[in-house]
Design an enzyme around this catalytic site. Structure first.
Site, PDB file in Angstrom:
ATOM      1  N   ARG A 121      39.349   7.846  12.264  1.00 23.34           N
ATOM      2  CA  ARG A 121      38.871   7.468  13.578  1.00 23.34           C
ATOM      3  C   ARG A 121      37.725   8.289  14.146  1.00 23.34           C
ATOM      4  O   ARG A 121      37.237   7.975  15.218  1.00 23.34           O
ATOM      5  CB  ARG A 121      40.042   7.487  14.566  1.00 23.34           C
ATOM      6  N   ASN A 137      50.038  10.980   7.706  1.00 19.79           N
ATOM      7  CA  ASN A 137      49.168  10.824   6.543  1.00 19.79           C
ATOM      8  C   ASN A 137      49.837  10.008   5.437  1.00 19.79           C
ATOM      9  O   ASN A 137      51.054  10.080   5.236  1.00 19.79           O
ATOM     10  CB  ASN A 137      48.761  12.196   6.013  1.00 19.79           C
TER      11      ASN A 137
END
Length: 819
Positions: free
Chosen positions: A535, A606
């Site tokens: 992002r 993750n």
């Protein structure tokens, strides 16, 4: 006037894949609901027995239309004054528009094929006999019937930089609107000329609705609804509250018979990602509802019927179902269905992923003094516009330890105050009628005198409290616990005051009282391994994939796009697959905590499995967004052999099911990564109770903008110290957020790279040499295991930016090959 409250009426089953679009039609007094699905069908639903009285009959499947070969993602009905000329319009993944006679299911009357990619939006104008379609091919197209009866394209609306997700025909020769994944809304003339561009959204525009002759509203992936003036191009207002993407927006019939086109009377319903439906009046959210479908792709307002002044609403779910909501008590669900509805309203908010955090808006509040008891002072209730009434009332009741029965009364009062126009900064005094209390009270002279005396007494008490010596806020941390807060925490950490610094965190661990450390980890702990985050505005994965053949960057993790074109995802997967990257210092710090018996659990955002590769036991890890560790068929859900999937990916082959679905082209095998439209793993929710037992929380490398992960920082005991290792402060907003600057507080922030931060902490603990040795030894072993010695010698380790450039080059090759 009491406003309608929606509840569940019925659940419709029949589709075998996501229901992507809905449309309703009322022709000759008969209401029909049409649904389009990824199962390749369009279906018609009508009311069954009891249809003579509209409020008695239940919906039942009536027809299934043939002709599409792949996903059907859009549907509309072009009603005609002559029912025999009605047309059912549907658009599919192949870029085709099929026009059916609603009475015939066998084959379409017309097939329109000018689009060359997925048709994802449709609108119609019955008065002029027009159809407008939007597509991933970055165009909108207008269609009309020619003199010979055939349909043809009459306008091609160009200029969009990415997929066109929303289209609208404007009345009275006003032209057309098109909303795009490039974040813009374009206004075209009837001749197809671009008149104006509306810009304010920060993500893809997904829905458009007309409010009146000069105003329209748009909904976006940025989790906002915005209202606009067509004539001036001005943005009029923003509605914020959704936790994630908004896919659908519609206008409800106003509950007020005397309603005008006033902005305060706009009555809307919206739905999107995260199980969420919202009802709006003006700029206020009247009601938030939750349905058990991660994505609510579309909605259709059904014509008014029975006692409901607003009509029922149908919503299309990613769980293959259609949900019908009603505000009419006689059509509300009963029995087990109603029980399930109640359970959803309680449990589903906790499952929200919050893909986008709503942008911060200027505070727009209503302040009310609530008289909740005769013998207590009024309580100040501050209501923020856009907040669900009942949710705000419940939070207030819990904060002040009031009876649960007050929730409904407070919510109703606030709703009434807004209806009467007391908005913004206005203040009002009111009584909330409660059990055991009269209808109200007249304040005569004696009562006023009594109140004044009580106020003096309270002021005296407050003054005395101020004179008392104050104890540090956290000097009894759970054993900082005093007699009055003996249940505040989960372990006896001792009575020494906690110093909110990194040194203080180290001292707390060395005291031997900390035994259950919770870890929350984000992408920032893996960037040192060369893995890009997603992002970051300029260096993140999404920002660098925008021009490489995808209709929009997030499509690479969208289950529908993957099902159609899996090659881009597997090109990316090849570059990110476990075995190409080595764990960082931070990952080995987790392992060290485990070796010392101090680690409770690691919750990670993750997907790279570096915690596993570092040697952390699987039972200590919760992969909130899934990972590459396992993979399964998207159809039969059977697990696939992990080594075989890896081999396929390395050979640039798309893995397909070799078990139950063997031979099917659509039986793709996908790693167990959470795609858009999928729920979080069950383990995430099963392990939430770990946080209540924590005696130290460590958060690393995350912006804390994705929920419910971000909200987990508030799940530890109220006296549990919390430390954030990050490039910048994060998680400071919302209930239970970090407060790094409060004197005597429990929160610590360490700015910088995660690896640097954990090294400093390890040094303060006297563990630095041990950590460095573990890191170097294990990294060397993993380098040999993965066969990376030669690669490491021949070329330097790529940075995250260099990895991104490499990935983008590979995706560009794939996109060229797919065209």
């Amino acid at each position: 006037m009491a406003l309608p409250r929606y509840t569940l009426s019925q659940i419709l089953s029949g589709h075998t894949d996501d229901v992507k679009a809905l449309a309703s039609s009322s022709s000759s007094g008969t209401t029909t609901l049409y649904s389009a699905s990824r199962d390749g069908t369009v279906r018609a639903w009508s009311r069954g027995a009891g249809a003579g009285e509209a409020h008695e009959g239940e919906w039942a499947q009536d027809k299934v239309y043939e002709g599409h070969k792949g996903f059907v993602n859009a549907v509309a009905v072009l009603d005609s004054p002559e029912p025999s000329e009605n047309l059912l319009v549907s658009g599919d993944i192949d870029g085709l528009l099929l026009l059916h006679d609603p009475a015939r299911t066998d084959k379409p009357l017309h097939v329109l094929s000018e689009h060359w990619a997925n048709v994802c939006a449709l609108d119609v104008d019955p008065a002029r006999g027009l159809i407008i379609s939007g597509s991933w091919d970055k165009t909108a197209r207008v269609w009309a019937r020619e003199e010979g009866g055939e349909w043809a394209q009459v306008r091609r609306l160009e200029g969009a930089g990415e997929a066109v997700w929303a289209v609208k025909v404007l009345p009275d020769e006003g032209g057309f609107l098109a909303g795009s994944a490039d974040k813009l809304i374009r206004h075209y003339s009837t001749a197809g000329e671009l008149l104006r561009t509306f810009s304010s959204h920060s993500d893809a525009v997904r829905a458009l609705v007309l409010l009146d002759s000069d105003r329209f509203a748009s909904a976006s992936n940025d989790a906002t609804i915005r209202k606009w003036s067509l004539s001036s191009g001005e943005e009029l207002s923003t509605l914020s509250g959704h936790s994630s993407y908004i896919y659908a927006l519609a206008v409800l019939t106003s509950p007020s018979p005397s309603s005008s086109s006033s902005p305060n009377e706009d009555y809307l319903i919206s739905s999107g990602e995260d199980y969420e439906v919202r009802i709006w009046l003006g700029e206020t959210c009247l009601q938030t509802l939750y349905l058990p479908a991660v994505s609510l792709w579309s909605l259709a307002v059904l014509p008014s019927a029975g006692a409901s002044p607003t009509g029922d609403v149908a919503l299309a779910g990613s769980d293959k179902k259609i949900y019908v909501l009603t505000s009419a008590p006689e059509r509300a669900a009963e029995g087990e269905t109603l029980d399930a509805w109640s359970e959803w309203q309680e449990s589903l908010p906790m499952r929200q992923t919050g893909r986008n955090a709503p942008p911060a808006l200027p505070a727009q509040t209503l302040e009310l003094e609530l008289d909740t008891a005769d013998d207590a002072p009024n309580l100040l209730f501050t209501y923020t516009r856009g907040t669900d009434f009942e949710a705000a009332a419940r939070e207030f009741v819990q904060q002040h330890e009031l009876p649960e029965s007050y929730v409904g009364r407070i919510a109703q009062f606030v709703r009434g105050a807004l209806e009467e126009g007391r908005e913004g900064e206005a203040e009002a005094e009111a009584e909330v009628e409660v059990e055991g209390k009269g209808e109200g009270k007249e304040e005569d002279g004696e009562e006023k005198k009594k109140d004044e005396e009580e106020k003096v007494d309270q002021d005296d008490k407050a003054e005395q409290e101020e004179k008392k010596p104050s104890r540090p806020a956290w000097d009894e941390y759970e054993g900082f616990a005093t007699d009055e807060d003996s249940n505040a925490g989960s372990s006896d950490v001792g009575s020494k005051p906690f110093e909110a610094t990194l040194k203080g965190v180290a001292e707390l661990i060395k005291s031997g009282k900390v035994k259950k450390i919770m870890i929350m980890a984000g992408a920032g702990i893996s960037t040192a391994a060369g893995i890009p985050d997603f992002r970051s505005p300029e260096t993140g994965l999404y920002a660098n994939l925008q021009t490489y053949g995808l209709p929009y960057p997030e499509a690479i993790f969208e289950i529908g796009y993957f099902s159609r074109k899996p090659e881009p995802f597997y090109t990316l997967a090849k570059e990110l697959y476990p075995g190409r990257f080595l764990p960082t210092m931070t990952h080995y710090f987790f392992v060290l905590l485990e070796k010392k018996g101090l680690l409770q659990r690691v919750f990670t955002q993750n997907i790279d499995t570096l915690e596993r590769i570092a040697g952390l036991p699987a039972e200590r890890i919760v992969e909130a967004h899934g990972s590459f560790a396992t993979a399964r068929c998207i159809r039969c859900k059977r697990l696939a052999d992990a080594d075989w999937v890896r081999q396929c990916v390395e050979r640039a082959e798309v893995p397909r099911c070799r078990e139950k679905c063997k031979g099917r082209k659509d039986a793709l095998v996908k790693p167990d990564i959470v795609f858009f439209g999928e729920g979080l793993p069950d383990l995430f929710f099963q392990r939430l109770s770990d946080f209540a037992q924590a005696d130290l929380l460590i958060v690393l490398g995350t912006s804390l903008k994705v929920h419910p992960f971000a909200s987990l920082i508030a799940h530890v005991p109220p006296r549990c110290p919390r430390v954030l290792f990050n490039l910048e402060p994060a998680g400071e907003e919302g209930p239970g957020g970090f407060d790094f600057f409060r004197e005597g507080g429990r929160d610590v922030v360490v700015l910088g790279e995660a690896d640097d931060g954990v090294l400093k902490l390890a040094d303060s603990l006297g563990w630095k040499d041990e950590l460095v040795e573990l890191y170097e030894t294990e990294r060397e072993r993993k380098t040999r295991e993965f066969g990376m010695e030669g690669a490491a010698k021949e070329q330097p380790k790529l940075s995250a930016d260099e990895e991104l450039e490499k990935i983008a080059e590979q995706l560009e090759k794939v996109s060229v090959g797919l065209k």
